[in-house]
Design a protein around this motif. Structure first.
Motif, mmCIF file in Angstrom:
data_model
loop_
_atom_site.group_PDB
_atom_site.id
_atom_site.type_symbol
_atom_site.label_atom_id
_atom_site.label_comp_id
_atom_site.label_asym_id
_atom_site.label_seq_id
_atom_site.Cartn_x
_atom_site.Cartn_y
_atom_site.Cartn_z
ATOM 1 N N LEU A 1 0.821 -1.210 0.000
ATOM 2 C CA LEU A 1 0.000 0.000 0.000
ATOM 3 C C LEU A 1 0.859 1.266 0.000
ATOM 4 C CD1 LEU A 1 -2.696 -1.119 2.602
ATOM 5 C CD2 LEU A 1 -3.044 -0.824 0.148
ATOM 6 N N GLU A 2 1.946 1.229 0.745
ATOM 7 C CA GLU A 2 2.791 2.418 0.871
ATOM 8 C C GLU A 2 3.526 2.760 -0.422
ATOM 9 O OE1 GLU A 2 5.289 1.425 4.131
ATOM 10 O OE2 GLU A 2 3.741 1.796 5.665
ATOM 11 N N GLU A 3 3.903 1.740 -1.185
ATOM 12 C CA GLU A 3 4.718 1.998 -2.367
ATOM 13 C C GLU A 3 3.909 2.046 -3.660
ATOM 14 O OE1 GLU A 3 7.292 -1.401 -2.302
ATOM 15 O OE2 GLU A 3 5.944 -2.602 -3.541
ATOM 16 N N ALA A 4 2.605 1.801 -3.584
ATOM 17 C CA ALA A 4 1.784 1.715 -4.791
ATOM 18 C C ALA A 4 1.793 3.034 -5.569
ATOM 19 C CB ALA A 4 0.357 1.328 -4.424
ATOM 20 N N THR A 5 1.863 2.916 -6.884
ATOM 21 C CA THR A 5 1.794 4.078 -7.770
ATOM 22 C C THR A 5 0.666 3.868 -8.777
ATOM 23 O OG1 THR A 5 3.449 3.078 -9.245
ATOM 24 C CG2 THR A 5 4.251 4.597 -7.552
ATOM 25 N N ARG A 6 0.118 4.972 -9.262
ATOM 26 C CA ARG A 6 -1.034 4.895 -10.156
ATOM 27 C C ARG A 6 -0.595 4.600 -11.586
ATOM 28 N NH1 ARG A 6 -5.945 6.416 -8.901
ATOM 29 N NH2 ARG A 6 -5.173 7.711 -7.172
ATOM 30 N N GLY A 7 -1.211 3.590 -12.188
ATOM 31 C CA GLY A 7 -0.915 3.235 -13.564
ATOM 32 C C GLY A 7 -1.739 4.043 -14.548
ATOM 33 N N ASP A 8 -1.517 3.808 -15.837
ATOM 34 C CA ASP A 8 -2.248 4.536 -16.877
ATOM 35 C C ASP A 8 -3.751 4.275 -16.815
ATOM 36 O OD1 ASP A 8 0.157 5.516 -17.765
ATOM 37 O OD2 ASP A 8 0.421 3.961 -19.300
ATOM 38 N N ASP A 9 -4.129 3.130 -16.240
ATOM 39 C CA ASP A 9 -5.547 2.791 -16.144
ATOM 40 C C ASP A 9 -6.202 3.366 -14.893
ATOM 41 O OD1 ASP A 9 -4.282 1.278 -14.259
ATOM 42 O OD2 ASP A 9 -4.853 -0.672 -15.090
ATOM 43 N N GLY A 10 -5.420 4.118 -14.102
ATOM 44 C CA GLY A 10 -5.967 4.726 -12.898
ATOM 45 C C GLY A 10 -5.903 3.843 -11.668
ATOM 46 N N ILE A 11 -5.454 2.603 -11.830
ATOM 47 C CA ILE A 11 -5.368 1.665 -10.712
ATOM 48 C C ILE A 11 -4.008 1.797 -10.032
ATOM 49 C CG2 ILE A 11 -5.364 -0.787 -10.073
ATOM 50 C CD1 ILE A 11 -7.252 -1.302 -12.394
#
Length: 309
Positions: A54-64
């Motif tokens: 959760l802490e390292e998650a980044t948003r992809g081109d699909d918004g996820i």
């Protein structure tokens, strides 16, 4: 499909999912396994691993939001080992239905793809995300592979570890708890949990999960006991159904009694004490505490060990 939520809450997640039709079964789990969103009464994943994702998650081109590929690789390895399947061949997992996804994630992470069980385990061990034995005990229910692979019994009943948790409003109970344990067990060693030891214990024992509820947050351990019971009691059938790895009824009755002493403002029982379920779990906790060299503990352990090492 399994979804683990942290702060949104189950109702929000359900509302988001309800906007579209799906014929896939979706199971919801909370990060800590509280409020009924658990797997066999435990967190679905090792909480520390989910927090990292959760802490390292980044948003992809699909918004996820996506965790790093290496973390996703660890999550899949965890799922395969403890929730995935009954492996027919421990030395070759290429026939697994997850192997294709595993290979893709390994490539994205710039790592060789694990091709056997040992390599999956190694990946989790190296990252510090291999679950503790007590957490594995929950995963083992109705899972012969997990039981056979990770719960080999090395000790007879009689060893126990207990921990007082940090509930500031319950500090007056600390001495009564200590006195109770000294009366009903032989306390082999005891001491406070501070500094680096506190972080290590909080991360590894109890599956690294010391969450109480959304309001109270966490209550990590602050004091430990290593106890010996020279006359362990047979576990009743009813308790065995709820605690399948428990090997001493006295641990259960003691834990329940001590918890009954602690009440919150609403009169609800507070889980002020955490206890190991069996001697093998207790000895793993001894190792985490760095107490294998304690002479008193060594004498007790020698008398309980089933196999010579």
């Amino acid at each position: 499909m399994e979804i683990v939520f942290e702060s949104l809450g189950p109702e929000t997640v359900k509302a988001l999912l309800g906007k579209k039709f799906s014929n896939r079964q979706i199971r919801l789990f909370s990060l800590s396994g509280i409020d009924g969103y658990a797997f066999n009464s435990a967190p679905y994943y090792f909480p520390k691993l989910v927090k990292q994702a959760l802490e390292e998650a980044t948003r992809g081109d699909d918004g996820i939001m996506y965790p790093a590929a290496d973390t996703r690789l660890q999550l899949l390895a965890f799922h395969m080992l403890f929730h995935g399947e009954q492996f027919a061949n421990l030395d070759d997992i290429s026939s697994s239905k997850y192997f294709g996804e595993l290979a893709i994630l390994a490539q994205q992470a710039g790592q060789p793809c694990p091709v056997n069980i040992a390599q999956l385990e190694k990946r989790l061990h190296e990252s510090g995300h291999f679950p503790s034995r007590d957490l594995i005990g929950f995963y083992s229910r109705n899972n012969p592979f997990v039981t056979q692979q990770y719960l080999r019994k090395e000790f007879k009943p009689g060893l126990a570890t207990l921990f007082i948790r940090d509930f500031p409003e319950q500090t007056t109970l600390h001495e009564p708890i200590k006195n109770y344990l000294r009366k009903h067990f032989q306390v082999v060693a005891e001491g406070p949990i501070t500094n680096e030891l506190g972080t290590m214990v909080a991360d590894q024992i109890r599956g690294g999960n010391w969450f109480v509820n959304q309001m109270a947050g966490e209550a990590p351990p602050i004091y430990w006991f290593v106890c010996y019971d020279p006359d362990p009691q047979r576990v009743t059938k009813k308790i065995a159904r709820n605690y399948p790895t428990c090997d001493n009824m006295r641990i259960v009755t003691s834990k329940r009694h001590l918890r009954s002493l602690a009440r919150d403002d609403a009169g609800e029982t507070v889980r002020i004490v955490h206890a190991s379920d069996n001697s093998d779990d207790a000895y793993e906790n001894v190792r985490i505490l760095g107490l294998e060299g304690n002479e008193n503990i060594k004498r007790v352990v020698a008398g309980l060990r089933i196999f010579d090492v």
